[in-house]
Design a protein around this motif. Structure first.
Motif, PDB file in Angstrom:
ATOM      1  N   TRP A 114       0.849  -1.206   0.000  1.00 30.84           N
ATOM      2  CA  TRP A 114       0.000   0.000   0.000  1.00 30.84           C
ATOM      3  C   TRP A 114       0.878   1.247   0.000  1.00 30.84           C
ATOM      4  O   TRP A 114       0.656   2.176  -0.789  1.00 30.84           O
ATOM      5  CB  TRP A 114      -0.908   0.001   1.228  1.00 30.84           C
ATOM      6  N   HIS A 115       1.871   1.281   0.874  1.00 27.61           N
ATOM      7  CA  HIS A 115       2.750   2.446   0.990  1.00 27.61           C
ATOM      8  C   HIS A 115       3.531   2.667  -0.307  1.00 27.61           C
ATOM      9  O   HIS A 115       3.657   3.807  -0.798  1.00 27.61           O
ATOM     10  CB  HIS A 115       3.713   2.239   2.164  1.00 27.61           C
ATOM     11  N   ALA A 116       4.057   1.593  -0.885  1.00 25.79           N
ATOM     12  CA  ALA A 116       4.830   1.715  -2.114  1.00 25.79           C
ATOM     13  C   ALA A 116       3.955   2.180  -3.277  1.00 25.79           C
ATOM     14  O   ALA A 116       4.403   2.960  -4.132  1.00 25.79           O
ATOM     15  CB  ALA A 116       5.488   0.371  -2.438  1.00 25.79           C
ATOM     16  N   LEU A 117       2.716   1.728  -3.315  1.00 26.20           N
ATOM     17  CA  LEU A 117       1.815   2.144  -4.396  1.00 26.20           C
ATOM     18  C   LEU A 117       1.476   3.633  -4.294  1.00 26.20           C
ATOM     19  O   LEU A 117       1.359   4.316  -5.320  1.00 26.20           O
ATOM     20  CB  LEU A 117       0.539   1.303  -4.373  1.00 26.20           C
ATOM     21  N   VAL A 118       1.326   4.142  -3.085  1.00 30.86           N
ATOM     22  CA  VAL A 118       1.098   5.583  -2.926  1.00 30.86           C
ATOM     23  C   VAL A 118       2.256   6.363  -3.533  1.00 30.86           C
ATOM     24  O   VAL A 118       2.064   7.373  -4.235  1.00 30.86           O
ATOM     25  CB  VAL A 118       0.912   5.940  -1.440  1.00 30.86           C
ATOM     26  N   GLU A 119       3.469   5.884  -3.287  1.00 28.33           N
ATOM     27  CA  GLU A 119       4.648   6.555  -3.853  1.00 28.33           C
ATOM     28  C   GLU A 119       4.644   6.499  -5.382  1.00 28.33           C
ATOM     29  O   GLU A 119       5.207   7.375  -6.044  1.00 28.33           O
ATOM     30  CB  GLU A 119       5.928   5.897  -3.311  1.00 28.33           C
ATOM     31  N   GLU A 120       3.995   5.492  -5.939  1.00 32.65           N
ATOM     32  CA  GLU A 120       3.888   5.363  -7.397  1.00 32.65           C
ATOM     33  C   GLU A 120       2.642   6.052  -7.954  1.00 32.65           C
ATOM     34  O   GLU A 120       2.360   5.957  -9.151  1.00 32.65           O
ATOM     35  CB  GLU A 120       3.859   3.877  -7.788  1.00 32.65           C
ATOM     36  N   GLY A 121       1.891   6.729  -7.058  1.00 31.40           N
ATOM     37  CA  GLY A 121       0.720   7.469  -7.512  1.00 31.40           C
ATOM     38  C   GLY A 121      -0.551   6.655  -7.632  1.00 31.40           C
ATOM     39  O   GLY A 121      -1.428   6.988  -8.431  1.00 31.40           O
ATOM     40  N   VAL A 122      -0.677   5.614  -6.794  1.00 33.17           N
ATOM     41  CA  VAL A 122      -1.848   4.733  -6.850  1.00 33.17           C
ATOM     42  C   VAL A 122      -2.368   4.517  -5.429  1.00 33.17           C
ATOM     43  O   VAL A 122      -1.615   4.114  -4.547  1.00 33.17           O
ATOM     44  CB  VAL A 122      -1.503   3.366  -7.476  1.00 33.17           C
ATOM     45  N   TYR A 123      -3.657   4.753  -5.215  1.00 37.65           N
ATOM     46  CA  TYR A 123      -4.252   4.589  -3.884  1.00 37.65           C
ATOM     47  C   TYR A 123      -5.155   3.369  -3.867  1.00 37.65           C
ATOM     48  O   TYR A 123      -6.136   3.289  -4.604  1.00 37.65           O
ATOM     49  CB  TYR A 123      -5.054   5.820  -3.477  1.00 37.65           C
ATOM     50  N   THR A 124      -4.820   2.410  -3.006  1.00 36.93           N
ATOM     51  CA  THR A 124      -5.618   1.202  -2.800  1.00 36.93           C
ATOM     52  C   THR A 124      -6.021   1.126  -1.335  1.00 36.93           C
ATOM     53  O   THR A 124      -5.679   1.998  -0.535  1.00 36.93           O
ATOM     54  CB  THR A 124      -4.811  -0.050  -3.166  1.00 36.93           C
ATOM     55  N   ASN A 125      -6.718   0.070  -0.954  1.00 38.43           N
ATOM     56  CA  ASN A 125      -7.095  -0.134   0.449  1.00 38.43           C
ATOM     57  C   ASN A 125      -6.460  -1.416   0.977  1.00 38.43           C
ATOM     58  O   ASN A 125      -6.768  -2.507   0.473  1.00 38.43           O
ATOM     59  CB  ASN A 125      -8.621  -0.242   0.591  1.00 38.43           C
TER      60      ASN A 125
END
Length: 401
Positions: free
Chosen positions: A337-348
């Motif tokens: 989740w944290h790594a995806l935020v850094e890539e510009g993607v928000y998941t749950n």
């Protein structure tokens, strides 16, 4: 023992905060539906239940604004007393017609709808039988009832049959299932469940929180299977496809009349404010008159499902626009989740007890308003993070898969 001792020993969340990977109760500073601003980063939102993207539809927004100007921001009373407006009665009628039932009743939240309906109907000597993956509001409704709760294995008709066979024949019985399950994205096998309920004289209620606006031109699970007349109660929420907040229960006029006078969560809660009710009515107008929104939702969901499968992600049992990415490890789920935020993607990120042990996942869900460019950004981020954290095979990519 001091009652507050448990508060001193609850350290798990604080430990995650100190590590900088705590994913819950995080504020978004801006959101227009498909995109959001999170901690200064612009992210593609693939974690929302805004399936049809109607929170930003001009007709829905304007309806809420007009209602504020006429009625203000709150009803300041329960529907039982001074809190019923013509908006509520119109919404009751429109929703009943939409799902194909005689009557409907609007509550202030979806949670209150399930809690109030189940606890009103299931009394001492009655039984309520629920799927093990049913929503927490269903479980809480069972616990607040005076009846006995039984559970059957997820989407397992044989398990339901066995559970019902152990209940006295003359006891009142209510079976409650989700139409679409919010974590797995799978659909309840309603035809078989209905057949079993009939055999044992049990009533059946379907929670269509994640089905309305999604299945059968938006009309839900019973309509999807052609079983509208065979399902006793249909529950829905407004915080997903209907771009608002609130919920409703629909069924026979007699059943709804009883619930209306016995559901404590309705009788002792302030009613749905006019702006929220007006937004639902406008969203309902859009769903009925602009069916292309539902089609775009499914087009986007299938585009992402195909891309995720090409990358090698395990998407579990999903059959709908709710598509889980099965990781099965709590720590790696939060890291992803944290790594995806850094890539510009928000998941749950969903970990136990939100899901069973060893079932941690990233919950993704898609909107009719996502553009292909936004979905491609999400897929590229999922490819990078999937490779970096060994969530997918190193040999797969969007270009070569």
């Amino acid at each position: 023992m001091d009652l507050f001792e448990k508060t001193r020993t609850f350290t798990r969340a604080k430990e995650a905060i100190e590590m900088g990977v705590y994913p819950y109760f995080q504020p978004l500073s801006d959101s227009e539906g498909t995109m959001a601003i999170f901690k200064g980063h612009e992210v593609v939102m693939i974690g929302s239940n805004n399936y049809l993207g109607l929170t930003t539809h001009p007709k829905v927004r304007q309806a809420a604004i007009d209602a504020i100007e006429k009625f203000g921001t709150s009803c300041t009373g329960s529907r039982f007393l001074n809190g019923t407006l013509e908006f509520h009665l119109e919404l009751d009628r429109r929703l009943a017609k939409f799902v194909g039932k005689e009557a409907a009743l609007v509550f202030s939240t979806g949670y209150q709808t399930n809690v109030g309906t189940i606890s009103a109907l299931v009394q001492k000597g009655d039984f309520v039988i629920i799927d093990k993956d049913d929503h927490a509001s269903i479980v809480d409704g069972c616990m607040l009832s005076r009846g006995e709760m039984r559970r059957f294995n997820h989407n397992d008709p044989d398990s339901l049959d066995k559970a019902l066979s152990r209940i006295p024949e003359d006891a009142g019985k209510l079976v409650v299932v989700d139409g679409v399950y919010s974590m797995g994205g799978d659909i309840a096998p309603l035809p078989t469940l209905v057949e079993i309920c009939k055999r044992y004289g049990a009533r059946i209620m379907v929670d269509d929180a994640h089905s309305l606006g999604v299945l059968a031109d938006g009309r839900g699970t019973a309509a999807h299977f052609g079983l509208t007349d065979e399902v006793d109660l249909i529950m829905g929420t407004f915080s997903k496809s209907f771009a608002s907040i609130g919920g409703f229960i629909a069924g026979s006029e007699q059943a709804i009349h009883y619930i209306q006078h016995n559901a404590r969560s309705l009788l002792f809660s302030a009613s749905l404010p006019a702006p929220q009710a007006a937004a639902v009515l406008a969203a309902l107008d859009v769903i009925e008159s602009e069916p292309e929104h539902v089609q775009r939702l499914w087009d986007n969901a299938e585009y992402m499902r195909a891309g995720l499968h090409r990358l090698g992600y395990d998407t579990g049992p999903s059959q709908t626009p709710v598509i889980p990415l099965m990781i099965r490890d709590e720590y790696r789920t939060v890291l992803a989740w944290h790594a995806l935020v850094e890539e510009g993607v928000y998941t749950n990120p969903v970990v136990p007890p939100g899901v069973p042990a060893n079932s941690s996942l990233l919950r993704t869900s898609y909107m009719a308003t996502h553009t292909k460019d936004q979905l491609d950004i999400a897929l590229r981020g999922l490819e990078v993070v999937g490779h970096n954290l060994d969530l997918i095979p190193q040999t797969t990519s969007l270009e070569t898969a």
